[in-house]
Design an enzyme around this catalytic site. Structure first.
Site, PDB file in Angstrom:
ATOM      1  N   SER A 119     -15.249 -33.159 -35.409  1.00  0.00           N
ATOM      2  CA  SER A 119     -13.801 -33.179 -35.589  1.00  0.00           C
ATOM      3  C   SER A 119     -13.468 -32.208 -36.735  1.00  0.00           C
ATOM      4  CB  SER A 119     -13.331 -34.603 -35.891  1.00  0.00           C
ATOM      5  OG  SER A 119     -11.945 -34.643 -36.107  1.00  0.00           O
ATOM      6  N   TYR A 132      -3.950 -27.616 -33.909  1.00  0.00           N
ATOM      7  CA  TYR A 132      -5.387 -27.722 -34.178  1.00  0.00           C
ATOM      8  C   TYR A 132      -5.715 -29.126 -34.690  1.00  0.00           C
ATOM      9  CZ  TYR A 132      -9.813 -27.220 -36.669  1.00  0.00           C
ATOM     10  OH  TYR A 132     -11.096 -27.405 -37.138  1.00  0.00           O
ATOM     11  N   LYS A 189      -8.151 -32.074 -32.993  1.00  0.00           N
ATOM     12  CA  LYS A 189      -9.300 -32.652 -33.680  1.00  0.00           C
ATOM     13  C   LYS A 189      -9.105 -34.144 -33.969  1.00  0.00           C
ATOM     14  CE  LYS A 189     -12.166 -29.189 -34.043  1.00  0.00           C
ATOM     15  NZ  LYS A 189     -13.528 -29.263 -33.442  1.00  0.00           N
TER      16      LYS A 189
END
Length: 264
Positions: free
Chosen positions: A140, A154, A158
């Site tokens: 992650s 983004y 994650k």
């Protein structure tokens, strides 16, 4: 998990942390299938390994589900088995706000970071369940639990990886398959170049590169997490610091991060 003679599949194996994971695993006596979209990068990894015959190369776009499904047969045909996967491949977005990023960029980030990890996990899990000992490791990011201005998509991708992996841990807790989620902070890699992001963003990153975790160090920490079968590992001083600060004073942590980015 003892890694000697185990077969490990590593995405992002053509550069950065993924490459270091491949090389470190080989040094520990594991057999490795390196996966990457960049064939030249994979060839460089192979050369750096000393053309190790325990290493197989697979040029695959992990955001394409059929290609990932076919990868299972490719790897098992070469190595005879699969004992673990490390989903390390990922891309970032340009440092721009939600209202400025277009849907093509959003879809690309989500498809690689989240769906690519999901496709790999879904495809290999039936094979891993048949092994006496197996492991799934998903990478992650600090951005997956802590909001970074200009990296909202983004971070969302994650965060999805983080939560899916934690749920997977619960689902597989009584099985032979161990599960780890890795939450790194800043690492000195070419992720911006590999994400087709250049210009000001790349220059900003370069200024602070000496403060970042090296790919080799990150790889060693990730592998130690697998060996110890840890559920979760924060790697890097920034990730550990922000984890603590965000728990106790989230608004202050967000303001601090924004100020740090403005100073770059």
């Amino acid at each position: 998990m003892q890694l000697e003679n185990k077969v490990m599949v590593v995405t992002g194996g053509g550069n950065g942390v993924g490459r270091e994971l491949v090389l470190t695993l080989l040094n520990k006596g594991a057999k490795v299938a390196a996966v990457d979209l960049n064939k030249n990068g994979l060839d460089e990894t192979y050369a750096l390994s000393g053309k190790n015959k325990k290493l197989s190369l697979h040029t695959v776009n992990i955001s394409e589900q059929e290609a990932v499904n076919n990868l299972v047969e490719e790897v098992t045909s070469y190595h005879g088995q699969v004992d673990g996967i490390i989903n390390c491949a990922g891309i970032i977005q340009p440092f721009i706000d939600v209202d400025e990023i277009d849907m093509d960029q959003i879809n690309k980030v989500m498809n690689v970071n989240f769906f690519g990890t999901l496709y790999m996990t879904k495809a290999f899990l039936p094979v891993l369940k048949k092994r006496p000992e197996a492991h799934i490791t998903n990478v992650s990011s600090m951005g997956g639990f802590f909001p970074v201005p200009g990296q909202s998509i983004y971070g969302a991708s994650k965060a999805a990886v983080k939560l899916m992996t934690e749920a997977l841990y619960a689902e597989l807790n009584e099985t032979n398959v161990g599960v780890s989620v890795i939450i790194p902070g800043g690492i000195a890699t070419n992720i911006m170049k590999n994400s087709e992001i250049g210009g000001k963003t790349a220059d900003m990153n370069a200024k602070g590169v000496s403060l970042l975790l090296t790919p080799n160090r990150a790889a060693k920490l990730i592998i130690s997490c697998i060996e110890k079968n840890k559920f979760r590992m924060f790697i890097g001083k920034d990730a550990n610091l922000m984890n603590i600060l965000y728990k106790f004073h989230p608004k202050l942590a967000i303001k601090l991060m924004k100020k740090m980015l403005e100073l770059q």
